[in-house]
Design a protein around this motif. Structure first.
Motif, PDB file in Angstrom:
ATOM      1  N   GLU A 109       0.837  -1.207   0.000  1.00 31.18           N
ATOM      2  CA  GLU A 109       0.000   0.000   0.000  1.00 31.18           C
ATOM      3  C   GLU A 109       0.871   1.257   0.000  1.00 31.18           C
ATOM      4  OE1 GLU A 109      -3.761  -1.871   2.485  1.00 31.18           O
ATOM      5  OE2 GLU A 109      -1.870  -1.385   3.485  1.00 31.18           O
ATOM      6  N   TRP A 110       1.979   1.222   0.778  1.00 34.08           N
ATOM      7  CA  TRP A 110       2.906   2.362   0.769  1.00 34.08           C
ATOM      8  C   TRP A 110       3.523   2.537  -0.623  1.00 34.08           C
ATOM      9  CZ3 TRP A 110       3.594   6.391   3.697  1.00 34.08           C
ATOM     10  CH2 TRP A 110       3.213   6.345   5.046  1.00 34.08           C
ATOM     11  N   ILE A 111       3.928   1.414  -1.203  1.00 36.31           N
ATOM     12  CA  ILE A 111       4.519   1.491  -2.547  1.00 36.31           C
ATOM     13  C   ILE A 111       3.511   2.073  -3.531  1.00 36.31           C
ATOM     14  CG2 ILE A 111       5.368   0.109  -4.498  1.00 36.31           C
ATOM     15  CD1 ILE A 111       6.595  -1.816  -2.446  1.00 36.31           C
ATOM     16  N   GLY A 112       2.268   1.617  -3.423  1.00 37.60           N
ATOM     17  CA  GLY A 112       1.227   2.124  -4.327  1.00 37.60           C
ATOM     18  C   GLY A 112       1.028   3.630  -4.168  1.00 37.60           C
ATOM     19  N   CYS A 113       0.999   4.116  -2.918  1.00 34.98           N
ATOM     20  CA  CYS A 113       0.807   5.559  -2.674  1.00 34.98           C
ATOM     21  C   CYS A 113       1.979   6.371  -3.226  1.00 34.98           C
ATOM     22  CB  CYS A 113       0.662   5.818  -1.175  1.00 34.98           C
ATOM     23  SG  CYS A 113      -0.828   5.118  -0.430  1.00 34.98           S
ATOM     24  N   VAL A 114       3.218   5.898  -2.951  1.00 39.97           N
ATOM     25  CA  VAL A 114       4.406   6.651  -3.387  1.00 39.97           C
ATOM     26  C   VAL A 114       4.528   6.634  -4.909  1.00 39.97           C
ATOM     27  CG1 VAL A 114       6.929   6.742  -3.283  1.00 39.97           C
ATOM     28  CG2 VAL A 114       5.616   6.234  -1.214  1.00 39.97           C
ATOM     29  N   VAL A 115       4.306   5.467  -5.535  1.00 39.33           N
ATOM     30  CA  VAL A 115       4.422   5.379  -6.999  1.00 39.33           C
ATOM     31  C   VAL A 115       3.364   6.249  -7.671  1.00 39.33           C
ATOM     32  CG1 VAL A 115       4.158   3.843  -8.970  1.00 39.33           C
ATOM     33  CG2 VAL A 115       5.511   3.107  -7.004  1.00 39.33           C
ATOM     34  N   THR A 116       2.147   6.222  -7.131  1.00 45.61           N
ATOM     35  CA  THR A 116       1.093   7.058  -7.696  1.00 45.61           C
ATOM     36  C   THR A 116       1.473   8.532  -7.577  1.00 45.61           C
ATOM     37  OG1 THR A 116      -0.553   5.431  -7.026  1.00 45.61           O
ATOM     38  CG2 THR A 116      -1.366   7.607  -7.664  1.00 45.61           C
ATOM     39  N   GLY A 117       2.012   8.912  -6.411  1.00 45.43           N
ATOM     40  CA  GLY A 117       2.458  10.289  -6.239  1.00 45.43           C
ATOM     41  C   GLY A 117       3.591  10.635  -7.179  1.00 45.43           C
ATOM     42  N   PHE A 118       4.497   9.654  -7.423  1.00 38.36           N
ATOM     43  CA  PHE A 118       5.630   9.893  -8.321  1.00 38.36           C
ATOM     44  C   PHE A 118       5.178  10.256  -9.731  1.00 38.36           C
ATOM     45  CE2 PHE A 118       8.649   8.276 -11.476  1.00 38.36           C
ATOM     46  CZ  PHE A 118       9.793   8.955 -11.117  1.00 38.36           C
ATOM     47  N   PHE A 119       4.019   9.751 -10.134  1.00 40.78           N
ATOM     48  CA  PHE A 119       3.524  10.052 -11.473  1.00 40.78           C
ATOM     49  C   PHE A 119       3.230  11.543 -11.653  1.00 40.78           C
ATOM     50  CE2 PHE A 119       3.020   5.513 -12.170  1.00 40.78           C
ATOM     51  CZ  PHE A 119       3.272   5.401 -13.530  1.00 40.78           C
ATOM     52  N   SER A 120       3.175  12.284 -10.543  1.00 49.54           N
ATOM     53  CA  SER A 120       3.039  13.742 -10.665  1.00 49.54           C
ATOM     54  C   SER A 120       4.232  14.332 -11.405  1.00 49.54           C
ATOM     55  CB  SER A 120       2.933  14.390  -9.270  1.00 49.54           C
ATOM     56  OG  SER A 120       1.709  14.084  -8.665  1.00 49.54           O
TER      57      SER A 120
END
Length: 982
Positions: free
Chosen positions: A931-942
């Protein structure tokens, strides 16, 4: 008459070695001495100037002892008469700032709603779970406290920074006598009893009485309301002996005995009564209006949410046949709290804070780079400057004047002690006496104990030149009795002094602009030192000498004299003659260019800023120096004051776009040019060092005065003080001005993205969800803290980069939010809203494909993922916000700003702690690794989205006028390849 006044007993105890009789006056007996109306009777009662000096224990010839700083006697004087410094203005305490912050209407409503939530949540009959029902309310209060504290602490620190800079701007060096020596000391160290030297252009730093002087005239209109200048002199001669602090010396020079300083002086008392708070800059006001509008929008959204959600709550209860119980009150309170929180998040109070922080940080950095900012608004204005009207001496040149050539009886190009054999002995005395007595400069000791020339650098060079003939200016000034002074006039471009030659004769010595002196002469000294008529042939020789010196970039100074019979010359009434002088000769003075000037001028031109040189030199000298600086290039034009003044307004408008040099310029010429440039839509910066430059400095959008050579009047009229008198420092000011503006724009595009996304998610999630926002009040307040304070600090401290000078200036009519900024704001808002709504409605289905423990829709875990993803999108978007326009690399120079990196790291750490350990207080649960990886990767797409957005070409419209437009004028016919007009 002797007046004995006892000292307070506590003074005797503190002083120790000193007795009561050491001083016979205190401040109570000096207050009515220099006052409005003036009190000459009081001075007479004290025994005149001599009697007053005796009572103050000071020798009028010697002054106070040399070492008067931090000594027992200086401490005694300070205790008795005060320091020459005004106390700090009232500063808001940290506690008062916290109280002011809590007076915000939305925070008050939020605090009240949170308090009600605590009470209702803790009562059994109004709460679903009394054991935890109070937590949300307490968490909101804690979040409000944190936001308030962080904002208040930042404001408190900025207040201290501004106060420190204000103190530095008030400090300057003044000339006085101590121990019989002329020296420079800080204005803060001037004591009652000091013998102060006042000169043309000085602003008097304390009240006092006239000791001696020549043609001393003061402008006291700002204090007395009388518009006419006041001549100063001895009361025995029926003249006004009182010099008032804050008044300006218009003409002449002299010495005064200081009788009151600081808050005890007349100007000090007035200044204390007129103190006002620092006003907001134009950009702060503009952003304040924007924040108010966004706040109203948030209020409208919150009101609409309440109007929709509350009825929906009761309708849902009715449809589901659920009873309305006392616990419903708590549910409604939570809805109201959520709505108010939206308002808190929507109001971008961080905008004015970002401006304040950017200004405070920029001002401190500018001070370290020799720019002392006196006017806050000038920081942001300088970034938009389109033209700089610069002085030559000291700004473009080193202000290290040396006589290197001349024509005295015969030409010479090597100044050494052999020159005394070249210049006839019969006129050496005329030459050296004229230079020494017709000058206000002297060699003095500064506060660091070093000997330096105090006063005009040109006069300093001439004084050094007299040493070639073995002359001593101190001896000459003691030997010659001055009858009348003719101070330097920018209109006449010269100055003169009338001295007693013998019982029957007086002699007038004159020096000034070589052409003007030559015009006033009808005779000259030949190779043998004899006086000869100045015919056409002789005049041509001197004209060629002037042209030759000017072509070699030398400043030329003409020297002349004339003898009169005392009976035939009424020196009390007569003006300085404009004809009939005898030419002594012409001197060529070299002032080397600063080595960094050419590069600095090139940087300005690359930044779209037109550099113009306004100088008192003749046009040949001015053109040569301007070419060496890179200011004057083929196709540009130069002209002198005569041609400039002949032009009509319409002709000027056609010529000014290509005008680069204005020679022999007067203060009125400079003022006219500045006003015309402003009328043409330019943002004008002006440099100046003299009193006569003050109108142009005041009128310009940004006025730069010289910290070393500038007069007090020029400094008072300016916005920025160049502490090193260097043109390159102006370039640094432009760089910082643009950087401050860009820092605010970076923060603006970052914040508005959060505003749009946070408000939309909270509103839509509440309306179309289960009546509960996916982002709780505490979470929104944490986002608000990231957005308003930490991002403001991070982005406001970004250092400037050289590429800021590779673009044209921002037009004054350009919008605050540009097209590229709207592209980034809208693009990121669309991306973030898409992610948030996908997570809100199908996020559980996506995550349940790769997590072990299934996530239930609308559960705390589900909303924690939404919140965590939202924060990381903002963190990565904060990196995007580091660049404006179409620059592709947002990481460039990121480690050059340790504050930014530190804040980013701290924010990540707090977010991890917030999510992992917040629990019921923050409405979060610990997340798993995936879940942490998902949140950070999604944020990285910014970052990816930001890169793609910046690749979309956006062309900004030009808000600058076409400054390259040029049409010919009849006055320019026959101009050379540089368009010279003289």
């Amino acid at each position: 008459m002797s007046i004995l006044v006892s000292v307070y007993p506590s003074h005797e105890e503190d002083i120790g070695l000193h007795k009561v009789e050491d001083f016979t006056l205190d401040t109570r007996h000096l207050e009515d001495l220099v006052s409005i109306p003036k009190n000459p009777k009081r001075l007479a009662d004290l025994g005149g100037v001599k009697g007053l000096a005796d009572k103050l224990n000071v020798n009028l010839d010697e002054g106070l002892p040399v070492h008067m700083i931090m000594t027992e006697e200086s401490n005694l004087r300070i205790k008795r008469y005060g320091r020459n410094i005004l106390p700090d203005p009232p500063q808001d305490s940290l506690w008062s700032m916290i109280i002011d912050a809590l007076k915000d209407e939305t925070l008050i409503i939020l605090v009240i709603a949170a308090t009600i939530s605590i009470i209702l949540g803790a009562l059994k009959w109004t709460s679903h779970d009394p054991k935890t029902g109070w937590i949300d309310g307490v968490a909101i209060l804690v979040a409000v406290a944190i936001v308030t504290m962080v904002t208040s602490i930042n404001n408190y620190k900025n207040q201290g920074r501004f106060l420190e800079l204000n103190k530095k701007s008030a400090d300057k060096q003044v000339k006085l006598f101590r121990g019989g020596q002329q020296m420079l000391v800080s204005i803060f160290d001037v004591l009652v009893g000091d013998v102060l030297v006042v000169d043309t252009g000085d602003i008097i730093c304390g009240d006092g009485v006239f000791i001696e002087g020549h043609s001393l005239v003061c402008d006291e209109s700002s204090l007395t309301g009388e518009s006419d200048p006041v001549k100063k002199g001895s009361p025995e001669n029926g003249m006004d002996p009182f010099l008032i602090s804050g008044s300006m010396v218009q003409e002449g020079f002299g010495r005064m005995l200081v009788t009151a300083v600081g808050v005890n002086s007349l100007n000090g008392r007035i200044m204390m009564s007129l103190r006002t708070e620092i006003e907001d800059t134009p950009l702060q006001e503009k952003l304040g209006v924007l924040a108010e509008r966004i706040g109203k929008f948030g209020l409208a959204v919150a009101a609409l949410m309440i109007l929709i959600t509350v009825p929906k709550y009761f309708i849902t209860k009715k449809v589901n046949d659920e009873p309305i119980t006392a616990a419903s009150v708590s549910d409604i309170t939570q809805i109201v709290v959520g709505a108010i929180t939206i308002v808190v998040v929507a109001v971008p109070e961080g905008l004015p804070l970002a401006v304040t922080m950017a200004l405070a940080y920029g001002m401190l950095k500018m001070f370290k780079e020799n720019n002392l900012v006196r006017n806050l608004a000038s920081c942001e204005t300088m970034g938009g400057a389109t033209t700089i009207c610069s002085d030559k001496t000291g700004t473009l040149t080193q202000n290290v004047m040396t006589v290197v050539a001349g024509h005295i009886c015969k030409p010479f190009d090597d100044v050494d002690y052999n020159l005394r054999y070249v210049v006839p002995a019969s006129i050496q005395t005329i030459l050296t006496d004229g230079i020494c007595v017709n000058s206000n400069a002297y060699e003095g000791t500064n506060s660091k104990g070093r000997t330096e020339v105090v006063g005009s650098k040109t006069e300093g060079a001439l004084l050094q030149f007299t040493k070639t003939f073995g002359a001593d200016y101190v001896e000459v000034r003691k030997r010659l009795h001055v009858e009348k002074l003719y101070p330097f006039s920018s209109a006449r471009k010269r100055m003169g002094v009338l001295v007693t030659l013998d019982e029957q004769h007086v002699r007038l010595y004159v020096k000034g602009a070589s052409e003007r002196i030559l015009e006033a002469c009808d005779s000259y000294l030949d190779a043998d030192g004899n006086i000869q008529p100045l015919g056409a042939d002789a005049k041509e020789v001197y004209e060629k000498a002037i042209f030759g010196f000017a072509s070699d970039t030398l400043r030329t100074i003409g020297l002349a004299y004339k003898d009169y019979k005392k009976a035939e010359y009424d020196y009390e009434e007569a003006d300085e003659p404009n004809f009939g002088l005898t030419l002594v000769g012409i001197l060529g003075i070299r002032d080397p260019l600063r080595p960094e000037v050419r590069g600095a001028v090139r940087q300005c031109q690359g930044a779209g800023i037109v550099v113009r040189m306004l100088t008192g030199d003749n046009i040949v000298t001015a053109e040569n120096i301007a070419r060496k600086c890179g200011i004057l290039q083929p196709g540009d034009i130069s002209m002198d004051s005569f041609a400039f003044n002949k032009m009509s307004e319409a002709e000027l408008e056609r010529v000014i776009p290509r005008l680069r040099v204005l020679a022999r310029s007067s203060p009125l010429d400079k003022l006219r040019l500045v006003n015309k440039l402003k009328d043409m839509g330019e943002i004008v910066a002006v440099t100046g060092d003299g009193t006569n430059d003050s109108p142009a400095l005041k009128q310009a959008n940004v006025g730069f005065s010289m910290g070393i050579s500038g007069t007090e009047v020029a400094i008072a009229a300016s916005d920025v003080v160049l502490l090193d008198d260097n043109f390159a420092s102006i370039v640094r000011a432009v760089l910082w001005g643009r950087n401050i503006y860009d820092s605010i724009c970076k923060f603006l595009q970052f914040q508005l993205t959060i505003n749009i996304v946070a408000v939309t998610v909270a509103f839509v999630g509440t309306i179309y969800g289960n009546g509960k926002s996916p982002l709780t009040g505490v979470q929104l307040l944490w986002i608000n803290l990231i957005m308003d304070t930490m991002a403001a600090l991070a982005l406001a401290t970004e250092p400037p980069t050289p590429d800021l000078l590779e673009r044209p200036p921002t037009g004054k009519d350009s919008p605050l939010i540009t097209r590229t900024m709207w592209r980034n704001i809208i693009g990121h808002a669309v991306f973030q809203l898409t992610v948030q709504f996908v997570l809100l409605y199908i996020g559980t289905d996506i995550y349940n494909n790769f997590v072990h423990e299934k996530i239930i829709k609308d559960s705390v875990r589900h909303y924690t993922i939404i919140f965590n993803t939202f924060v990381f999108m903002q963190l990565f978007n904060e990196i995007n916000a580091r660049v404006l326009g179409n620059k592709l690399n947002p990481f460039r120079g990121i480690f050059a700003n340790p504050i930014y990196v530190t804040i980013l790291f701290i924010t990540v750490v707090i977010q991890v702690l917030f999510v992992t350990f917040g629990g019921e207080v923050t409405s979060t649960v610990p997340l798993g690794v995936y879940e942490w990886i998902g949140c950070v990767v999604t944020g990285f797409f910014s970052l990816v989205v930001g890169l793609l957005l910046r690749m979309i070409p956006i062309k900004e419209p030009s808000y600058l006028k076409n400054h390259g437009k040029f049409e010919t004028s009849p006055l320019l016919d026959g101009a050379n390849k540089y368009g010279s007009v003289d």
